[in-house]
Design an enzyme around this catalytic site. Structure first.
Site, PDB file in Angstrom:
ATOM      1  CG  HIS B  57      11.260  65.934  27.994  1.00  6.00           C
ATOM      2  ND1 HIS B  57      10.118  65.234  28.288  1.00  6.00           N
ATOM      3  CD2 HIS B  57      11.414  65.883  26.659  1.00  6.00           C
ATOM      4  CE1 HIS B  57       9.608  64.775  27.142  1.00  6.00           C
ATOM      5  NE2 HIS B  57      10.367  65.157  26.146  1.00  6.00           N
ATOM      6  CG  HIS B 219       7.179  62.472  24.420  1.00  4.52           C
ATOM      7  ND1 HIS B 219       8.046  61.411  24.337  1.00  4.52           N
ATOM      8  CD2 HIS B 219       7.907  63.588  24.197  1.00  4.52           C
ATOM      9  CE1 HIS B 219       9.262  61.880  24.059  1.00  4.52           C
ATOM     10  NE2 HIS B 219       9.196  63.182  23.975  1.00  4.52           N
TER      11      HIS B 219
END
Lengths: 331, 331
Positions: B57, B219
């Protein structure tokens, strides 16, 4: 083609609308003709620094407008030079009474349109100097270029020139420092995938799933050769070797190492590539004293990266370190 | 799968090596266990602010370590919670004598490991408070979550908490402000393409060429529904409406509007989407007074974006505006 766009023909305009709305403290967007200007304009008595070129490389150039870097930027259509009228308007607007430096990436369309624009601005009494950026060591001539292309090293030239203008240097001095920066910066890139120009709607070239293109241009122009897709160490070594072979540092130099993402590559991969590139640079006896890692000079959503090395001296280091406040670069 | 990586199992380590080498003035990377700490450590007498979670991320969280934001960040494997040992080591290291705030995104693995870590740190005499971020309005429960997911709004919470700690607030006050930030921030995202986890080697989900997924998780967890790929205006409207319906501002509020890229979307598309999102927000009588546009909370090379709205008050605005100096966020 899936993109976060409405009308592809309006993509540049829509992005500029967002840029202006998000950063009213830093810049304003002018229309008819279109250019982006630093909020409040060039400080009186200071040299104006202007750059521009085709869109699709954001944040270059519009994201570098603010204090300490560009006083104006001129975005063309995607991968298309801005018109001479646009550039001339920006040059005139950026004149704070001490003249304007135009920083031009070496593409045929940009060179022609900036030349015409400089003449137009000079006819209106603006003193203009130009500097041509041609940092890409990959190829000598290319699809859109006679001579080397201007790529990620342009950021270094714009930062140096903007800092020199901010401290009050004369036009001659700012132009001289920009040329010194051009003489000391080299870049080479790699593509893992192609990008898709919105109004074209299909990828700009074909690249097999198991190959990467070494020496790619920022419009997807062909590079040196294609090789089997390998690891970051192999790619970083090829890029750094090409850059340093061309720069030919004597050893012991202090450099800026800039790993630039092409737009679609995650930041984590850029940092991993930076680590590999730095090992290769230092193994050749060159000291990395400044660093930049991120997607600053892009090709839309292309996956890939470029490695830029700039040989610093005390003055260039001080200009690099000088305060800058723009949408994309701030310190 | 083509990526700028060497051994996929070492991708996180390689990226951290680059992060450390590029930013020695801002942070250091510790190993065994792995965490990233602010250079010089937490200033004595100040609250330490710590966050962490799975990698992939970036720049969240490691790119937010520095002054004015995180004192430490704990990266797990890609899309995998860091271990309790890692988190405990970071909590202990970040204690400057005034206690530590742990900012946890609401994923089952993170919640469990942070809970254990907090207990371990408390056994060692560190005072720890925790705040859970769950800003994603898309779904109530998800693949990795009981309750709402923590996504891009985490950046807002970390900025607020870091600024409160920097001005010398007590642990109770910093934790209270972080919870206030959580209560006022909401996000929803869209995916145009999937990402590929390096050690998996294939896309994390299938998305047809003519569809986008509204309400995607960071995700690639399923969102609300898939719709035909349309324009930025349609998508921005859906995202903003969902966010504002949930926030239910009374009208006249001042907000931060944050358009976040998922990693593979060009900055120009993010600014265009920001322009559309802002129109929708303002049409509902809400005033955008602060803005952020860029790829800050990503899913590797996923194409897509999220829209975050945070309702500001004078104190939250001042904390947002306070100086910050980290690899990814500086002003």
């Amino acid at each position: 083609m899936k993109k976060l766009l409405d009308d592809p023909a309006e993509a540049v305009t829509d992005a500029l609308q967002g840029l202006a709305a998000a950063h009213p403290d830093l810049l304003t967007v002018h229309h008819e003709p279109t250019y982006v200007q630093r909020a409040g304009g060039t400080p009186p008595g200071h040299v104006g620094v202007v750059s521009g070129g085709g869109s699709g490389h954001e944040p270059l150039h519009t994201g570098f407008v603010g204090s300490g870097m560009l006083d104006a930027a001129v975005p063309g259509a995607v991968f298309t030079s801005p018109t001479a009228d646009q550039v001339a308007a920006a040059l005139k607007a950026a004149d704070g009474g001490a003249g304007v430096l135009a920083i031009v990436k070496n593409y045929t369309g940009d060179v022609l349109n900036f030349e015409t624009a400089v003449e137009l601005a000079q006819l209106d009494g603006v003193e203009v100097a130009s500097v041509l950026v041609n940092d890409d060591v990959a190829v000598e001539d290319s699809m859109y270029t006679a001579g080397r292309r201007g790529v990620a090293g342009t950021l270094f030239v714009e930062k140096v020139a903007g800092a020199a203008a901010a401290r009050g240097d004369s036009l001659e001095a700012v132009a001289g420092l920009a040329r010194r920066a051009v003489g000391r910066v080299r870049t080479m890139g790699v593509a893992l995938s192609a990008c898709t120009v919105p109004h074209v709607g299909r990828p700009s070239f074909d690249l097999p799933d198991d190959e990467v293109e070494i020496g790619i241009g920022i419009h997807g122009e062909p590079g040196r050769h294609r090789i089997p897709a390998g690891g970051a160490r192999d790619i970083a070594t090829r890029l750094v070797d090409a850059v340093l072979d061309d720069l030919a540092p004597a050893g012991g130099e202090q450099v800026l190492l800039f790993v630039n993402g092409m737009g679609g590559t995650p930041l984590s991969e850029l940092y991993g590539t930076y680590a590999r590139a730095r090992e290769v640079v230092e193994a050749r006896g060159v000291r990395v004293v400044r660093s930049l890692v991120g997607s600053y000079v892009t090709s839309l959503e292309m996956q890939g990266a470029s490695v830029t090395v700039a040989v610093l001296d005390d003055e260039l280091t001080a200009l690099w370190d000088a305060p800058v406040r723009t949408p994309a670069l701030t310190w």
